[in-house]
Design a protein around this motif. Structure first.
Motif, PDB file in Angstrom:
ATOM      1  N   ARG A  21     -12.493 -63.615  45.338  1.00  0.00           N
ATOM      2  CA  ARG A  21     -12.387 -65.022  45.737  1.00  0.00           C
ATOM      3  C   ARG A  21     -13.524 -65.878  45.181  1.00  0.00           C
ATOM      4  N   GLY A  22     -14.435 -65.260  44.439  1.00  0.00           N
ATOM      5  CA  GLY A  22     -15.530 -66.005  43.838  1.00  0.00           C
ATOM      6  C   GLY A  22     -16.602 -66.433  44.809  1.00  0.00           C
ATOM      7  N   VAL A  23     -16.715 -65.726  45.929  1.00  0.00           N
ATOM      8  CA  VAL A  23     -17.717 -66.059  46.940  1.00  0.00           C
ATOM      9  C   VAL A  23     -18.988 -65.262  46.679  1.00  0.00           C
ATOM     10  N   SER A  24     -20.122 -65.917  46.696  1.00  0.00           N
ATOM     11  CA  SER A  24     -21.408 -65.256  46.467  1.00  0.00           C
ATOM     12  C   SER A  24     -21.746 -64.316  47.629  1.00  0.00           C
ATOM     13  N   PHE A  25     -22.163 -63.089  47.312  1.00  0.00           N
ATOM     14  CA  PHE A  25     -22.505 -62.123  48.347  1.00  0.00           C
ATOM     15  C   PHE A  25     -23.497 -61.113  47.785  1.00  0.00           C
ATOM     16  N   ARG A  26     -24.118 -60.378  48.689  1.00  0.00           N
ATOM     17  CA  ARG A  26     -24.878 -59.172  48.337  1.00  0.00           C
ATOM     18  C   ARG A  26     -24.423 -58.056  49.260  1.00  0.00           C
ATOM     19  N   LEU A  27     -24.263 -56.870  48.699  1.00  0.00           N
ATOM     20  CA  LEU A  27     -23.853 -55.686  49.455  1.00  0.00           C
ATOM     21  C   LEU A  27     -24.981 -54.676  49.394  1.00  0.00           C
ATOM     22  N   ILE A  28     -25.654 -54.471  50.534  1.00  0.00           N
ATOM     23  CA  ILE A  28     -26.789 -53.555  50.568  1.00  0.00           C
ATOM     24  C   ILE A  28     -26.419 -52.282  51.323  1.00  0.00           C
ATOM     25  N   GLU A  29     -27.039 -51.187  50.944  1.00  0.00           N
ATOM     26  CA  GLU A  29     -26.796 -49.878  51.551  1.00  0.00           C
ATOM     27  C   GLU A  29     -28.129 -49.167  51.706  1.00  0.00           C
ATOM     28  N   TRP A 297     -10.886 -63.463  53.932  1.00  0.00           N
ATOM     29  CA  TRP A 297     -10.385 -64.800  53.573  1.00  0.00           C
ATOM     30  C   TRP A 297     -10.947 -65.880  54.476  1.00  0.00           C
ATOM     31  N   LYS A 298     -11.268 -65.514  55.713  1.00  0.00           N
ATOM     32  CA  LYS A 298     -11.842 -66.485  56.642  1.00  0.00           C
ATOM     33  C   LYS A 298     -13.283 -66.823  56.240  1.00  0.00           C
ATOM     34  N   LEU A 299     -14.061 -65.796  55.909  1.00  0.00           N
ATOM     35  CA  LEU A 299     -15.428 -66.042  55.447  1.00  0.00           C
ATOM     36  C   LEU A 299     -15.435 -66.888  54.182  1.00  0.00           C
ATOM     37  N   ALA A 300     -14.500 -66.603  53.275  1.00  0.00           N
ATOM     38  CA  ALA A 300     -14.436 -67.361  52.031  1.00  0.00           C
ATOM     39  C   ALA A 300     -14.180 -68.838  52.307  1.00  0.00           C
ATOM     40  N   TYR A 301     -13.264 -69.123  53.227  1.00  0.00           N
ATOM     41  CA  TYR A 301     -12.945 -70.508  53.577  1.00  0.00           C
ATOM     42  C   TYR A 301     -14.159 -71.212  54.174  1.00  0.00           C
ATOM     43  N   VAL A 302     -14.814 -70.559  55.112  1.00  0.00           N
ATOM     44  CA  VAL A 302     -15.968 -71.170  55.779  1.00  0.00           C
ATOM     45  C   VAL A 302     -17.139 -71.315  54.801  1.00  0.00           C
ATOM     46  N   ALA A 303     -17.331 -70.340  53.926  1.00  0.00           N
ATOM     47  CA  ALA A 303     -18.433 -70.407  52.953  1.00  0.00           C
ATOM     48  C   ALA A 303     -18.286 -71.593  52.019  1.00  0.00           C
ATOM     49  N   ARG A 304     -17.049 -72.034  51.835  1.00  0.00           N
ATOM     50  CA  ARG A 304     -16.798 -73.186  50.957  1.00  0.00           C
ATOM     51  C   ARG A 304     -16.744 -74.503  51.725  1.00  0.00           C
ATOM     52  N   ALA A 415       6.885 -77.111  58.176  1.00  0.00           N
ATOM     53  CA  ALA A 415       7.142 -77.815  56.923  1.00  0.00           C
ATOM     54  C   ALA A 415       6.393 -77.151  55.774  1.00  0.00           C
ATOM     55  N   LEU A 416       6.851 -77.454  54.560  1.00  0.00           N
ATOM     56  CA  LEU A 416       6.194 -76.915  53.375  1.00  0.00           C
ATOM     57  C   LEU A 416       4.741 -77.362  53.312  1.00  0.00           C
ATOM     58  N   LEU A 417       3.874 -76.474  52.854  1.00  0.00           N
ATOM     59  CA  LEU A 417       2.451 -76.766  52.726  1.00  0.00           C
ATOM     60  C   LEU A 417       2.004 -76.558  51.288  1.00  0.00           C
ATOM     61  N   SER A 418       0.972 -77.255  50.889  1.00  0.00           N
ATOM     62  CA  SER A 418       0.371 -77.008  49.579  1.00  0.00           C
ATOM     63  C   SER A 418      -0.906 -76.202  49.700  1.00  0.00           C
ATOM     64  N   GLU A 419      -1.483 -76.177  50.930  1.00  0.00           N
ATOM     65  CA  GLU A 419      -2.727 -75.432  51.139  1.00  0.00           C
ATOM     66  C   GLU A 419      -2.761 -74.902  52.563  1.00  0.00           C
ATOM     67  N   TYR A 420      -3.354 -73.708  52.730  1.00  0.00           N
ATOM     68  CA  TYR A 420      -3.526 -73.114  54.052  1.00  0.00           C
ATOM     69  C   TYR A 420      -4.903 -72.490  54.104  1.00  0.00           C
ATOM     70  N   ALA A 421      -5.709 -72.917  55.048  1.00  0.00           N
ATOM     71  CA  ALA A 421      -7.057 -72.365  55.248  1.00  0.00           C
ATOM     72  C   ALA A 421      -7.848 -72.296  53.948  1.00  0.00           C
ATOM     73  N   GLY A 422      -7.786 -73.382  53.185  1.00  0.00           N
ATOM     74  CA  GLY A 422      -8.609 -73.467  51.999  1.00  0.00           C
ATOM     75  C   GLY A 422      -8.087 -72.739  50.780  1.00  0.00           C
ATOM     76  N   VAL A 423      -6.889 -72.172  50.868  1.00  0.00           N
ATOM     77  CA  VAL A 423      -6.321 -71.484  49.709  1.00  0.00           C
ATOM     78  C   VAL A 423      -4.963 -72.098  49.388  1.00  0.00           C
ATOM     79  N   SER A 424      -4.566 -71.998  48.123  1.00  0.00           N
ATOM     80  CA  SER A 424      -3.288 -72.561  47.716  1.00  0.00           C
ATOM     81  C   SER A 424      -2.144 -71.764  48.321  1.00  0.00           C
ATOM     82  N   VAL A 425      -0.992 -72.400  48.465  1.00  0.00           N
ATOM     83  CA  VAL A 425       0.208 -71.759  48.985  1.00  0.00           C
ATOM     84  C   VAL A 425       1.202 -71.588  47.846  1.00  0.00           C
ATOM     85  N   ARG A 426       1.623 -70.367  47.629  1.00  0.00           N
ATOM     86  CA  ARG A 426       2.603 -70.072  46.588  1.00  0.00           C
ATOM     87  C   ARG A 426       3.974 -69.971  47.238  1.00  0.00           C
TER      88      ARG A 426
END
Length: 442
Positions: A21-29, A297-304, A415-426
């Protein structure tokens, strides 16, 4: 930037979803190297559908196999019995009908490879130490002295989660056996690999040896007090065969425990950090992967810049499921039943009571249900245009179905939507009837 602590299946799933989704992150272990054991080896049908969407299904299928049948040994006699998994044929609505066995280390390796393809990586040897947070973000101190500032922190760091402890949350529940169990990956000379072998009357308790697909190893299970100091001797006395090597071992205490909150401010928990399972039913790893898939997908929406309140739906949707799954695992362990199938495949888990589920029903489906695969008018599977980061709108003679990015029905009849929670609708149109037969719900 999102900071993910813990690079097991849960953390890796979340990282893959954010990366695509192109969201900036770091994954540490915290561990210096990747995990090498078989621990969570059962992949449920719903998780296989998630892995298809994440682009790793072919690798998972190539790495695994259906579960073998049990062969129970009584001295010189043996009896072949049923299997924990099924051997069903795929259907239109259920493309992955069977419990699939993949050693956990291989599952993690496949997810790491996918993460690398998407430009991400695991930072090994980076341990979470402490955190402070406010309305603007989270400040995390690492064990090496580095301080990381992030929008959100997600603790995916297992049953002994340092993130959970830093929040002051506890895993509440109960132990299911006073005696700890041992699980190990062993190579046994000349033992038939077509069955899962059990010795119910071995000295000190039942010994099990399950062949791990695409390896020369068996997963050994039994009481830790019997096996811990003498794996080779116990296996030799039970099987009459020599242990060539012990590749990995671990001791665990069967228990059902979970937290009462998944979110404290800008810190969230997922996977074993929030709920720990006994091995019965193969639910632990799968529930963690699905936590991450719900959250990504929820984090991605909020991060943007989307409303932070969307993240409240993560706890509201996933906490009740963890409680239900823990109850199921407890019953399976206590009854020692080998029957699985629909009870454990996680296809029927739903979010019908979620604030994100709107509208009525259609063909036996309700808002909040997992959307089954169906055949489109052009011959494709619905899961094909559903793959990716978007939401999907399905037009049928009975009405419209809006499908969330994680494959659950958001609404029916809107009704038809063009976007849902910050993402496009196909939009996808099909002339096929969406009913109980076509969705596999009959």
């Amino acid at each position: 930037m999102i900071l993910i602590a813990g690079a097991g299946p849960t953390g890796l799933t979340l990282a893959v979803d954010l990366a695509r989704r192109g969201v900036s992150f770091r994954l540490i272990e915290s561990a210096a190297v990747s995990f090498e054991g078989s621990r969570g080896k059962g992949i449920q049908p719903r998780t296989m559908e998630i892995f298809e969407d994440l682009g790793v299904i072919d690798a998972m299928l190539a790495a695994g196999a259906i579960y073998p049948k049990f062969r129970t040994h009584f001295g010189g006699l043996s009896l072949r019995m049923g299997s924990l998994g099924s051997a069903k044929q795929a259907t239109e609505s259920m493309p992955y009908p069977n419990l699939w066995m993949v050693p956990q280390a291989r599952t993690e390796a496949i997810l790491r490879e996918r993460l690398c393809e998407l430009g991400g990586a695991v930072e090994f040897g980076k341990a979470f130490a402490s955190l402070t947070q406010n309305e603007q973000g989270v400040e995390v101190a690492l064990g090496d002295g580095e301080v990381v500032r992030a929008q959100y922190l997600v603790g995916c760091d297992g049953g002994r989660s340092a993130v959970r402890k830093a929040l002051g949350l506890r895993l509440e529940g109960e132990g299911l056996d006073e005696k700890p169990m041992l699980v190990a990956d062993v190579e046994v000379e000349g033992l038939d690999r077509s069955d899962w072998h059990l010795w119910p009357f071995a000295k000190g308790g039942v010994i099990g040896l399950c062949p791990l697909p695409k390896t020369t190893l068996f997963q050994l299970t039994g009481k830790a007090e019997v096996l811990e100091d003498d794996i080779e001797g116990v296996v030799r006395r039970a099987t009459g065969r020599r242990v060539v090597r012990v590749a990995w071992r671990s001791i665990y205490q069967p228990a059902v425990r979970m937290v009462d909150r998944y979110r404290v401010g800008r810190v969230l928990l997922a996977g074993d950090a929030a709920h720990v399972h006994p091995p019965a039913g193969g639910q632990g790893l799968n529930t963690g992967v699905q936590d991450a898939y719900n959250l990504g997908w929820k984090l991605a929406y909020v991060a943007r810049g989307g409303p932070d309140s969307l993240l409240d739906s993560y706890e509201a949707e996933r906490l009740p499921i963890a409680a239900a799954v823990l109850g199921l695992s407890k019953r399976l362990l206590q009854t020692r039943s080998i029957k699985r199938g629909d009870a454990t495949n996680q296809l029927a888990l739903h979010y019908r009571t979620s604030a994100l589920s709107l509208g009525g029903s259609i063909g036996g489906l309700q808002a909040g249900d997992r959307m089954p695969d169906v055949r489109l008018e052009d011959g494709r599977r619905l899961f094909v245009p559903m793959r990716g980061m978007h939401a999907t709108e399905l037009e049928t003679p009975e009405g419209r179905i809006l499908i969330r990015p994680d494959g659950y029905i958001a609404s029916i009849g809107v009704a038809l939507l063009s976007e849902y929670a910050g993402v496009s609708v196909r939009s996808v149109r099909t002339l096929n009837h969406v009913g109980r037969k076509s969705t596999g719900l009959a």
